[in-house]
Design a protein around this motif. Structure first.
Motif, PDB file in Angstrom:
ATOM      1  N   LEU A 170       0.832  -1.200   0.000  1.00 63.13           N
ATOM      2  CA  LEU A 170       0.000   0.000   0.000  1.00 63.13           C
ATOM      3  C   LEU A 170       0.869   1.254   0.000  1.00 63.13           C
ATOM      4  N   VAL A 171       1.903   1.277   0.835  1.00 63.00           N
ATOM      5  CA  VAL A 171       2.826   2.412   0.886  1.00 63.00           C
ATOM      6  C   VAL A 171       3.403   2.679  -0.506  1.00 63.00           C
ATOM      7  N   GLN A 172       3.940   1.637  -1.138  1.00 58.44           N
ATOM      8  CA  GLN A 172       4.577   1.825  -2.440  1.00 58.44           C
ATOM      9  C   GLN A 172       3.591   2.352  -3.480  1.00 58.44           C
ATOM     10  N   ARG A 173       2.406   1.785  -3.514  1.00 57.60           N
ATOM     11  CA  ARG A 173       1.434   2.208  -4.530  1.00 57.60           C
ATOM     12  C   ARG A 173       0.991   3.655  -4.310  1.00 57.60           C
ATOM     13  N   LEU A 174       0.773   4.038  -3.059  1.00 58.88           N
ATOM     14  CA  LEU A 174       0.360   5.416  -2.782  1.00 58.88           C
ATOM     15  C   LEU A 174       1.470   6.407  -3.110  1.00 58.88           C
ATOM     16  N   VAL A 175       2.702   6.071  -2.777  1.00 62.81           N
ATOM     17  CA  VAL A 175       3.822   6.952  -3.089  1.00 62.81           C
ATOM     18  C   VAL A 175       3.960   7.095  -4.606  1.00 62.81           C
ATOM     19  N   GLU A 176       3.838   6.000  -5.338  1.00 68.21           N
ATOM     20  CA  GLU A 176       3.941   6.065  -6.793  1.00 68.21           C
ATOM     21  C   GLU A 176       2.816   6.896  -7.397  1.00 68.21           C
ATOM     22  N   MET A 177       1.618   6.842  -6.789  1.00 69.41           N
ATOM     23  CA  MET A 177       0.508   7.661  -7.270  1.00 69.41           C
ATOM     24  C   MET A 177       0.790   9.153  -7.076  1.00 69.41           C
TER      25      MET A 177
END
Length: 173
Positions: free
Chosen positions: A139-146
């Protein structure tokens, strides 16, 4: 859990960020406040070093708070009682760099390449005891990439971990 639903929605492109100018210092203060009880329970010391000036990013304050709350929660969970956690922010005008570093158990080198995969847990006996589901870092990675950012990890067994989030800063005139 809510995090699993979030990862599912994000993976399917069903989450839209409510982006606006956000002071990253305020986001970090909220995340620290949200996780404070866990730090108190574990008797961890928390060192916070932030720039004096505001650090503006164009982002979703709720989702960014979720990113840093998740990283702080992990640091608290995987650090032995009375451990040390440090949160540091550096801004150079183009990007903001936020580091969450602990002196906890560290992460196996074999796990590092898969760490941000959903349901990846490493040593399951440790994670079950600590309550991890293996979805928080995905979740952290996906939100940061967004947010057009990136997240990286530096760790070795017995030496703690450092998670570093890089986010583009807003251009201010």
């Amino acid at each position: 859990t809510e995090s699993l639903l979030d990862v599912t929605r994000i993976t399917r492109g069903k989450v839209e960020l409510r982006r606006e100018p956000v002071d990253l210092k305020q986001v970090l203060a909220r995340a620290i406040e949200d996780t404070g009880q866990l730090f108190d329970e574990q008797e961890h010391s928390l060192e916070v070093a932030l720039p004096e000036e505001s650090v503006w990013v164009f982002g979703d304050a709720v989702r960014l708070t979720q990113v840093f709350s998740n990283l702080l929660t992990n640091a608290a969970k995987y650090t032995d009682p009375a451990g040390k956690v440090a949160v540091r922010m550096h801004a150079d005008g183009e990007s903001a760099r936020v580091s969450v570093q602990d002196n906890g158990s560290g992460i196996s080198p074999a796990l590092l390449p898969r760490l941000f995969n959903i349901f990846e847990q490493g040593d399951a006996t440790i994670d079950r005891r600590k309550g991890g589901l293996g979805i928080g870092l995905a979740l952290v990675q996906r939100l940061v990439e967004m947010h057009q950012g990136k997240v990286e990890v530096h760790s070795s067994l017995g030496q703690g971990s450092e998670f570093v989030v890089h986010l583009p800063m807003m251009v201010t005139s």
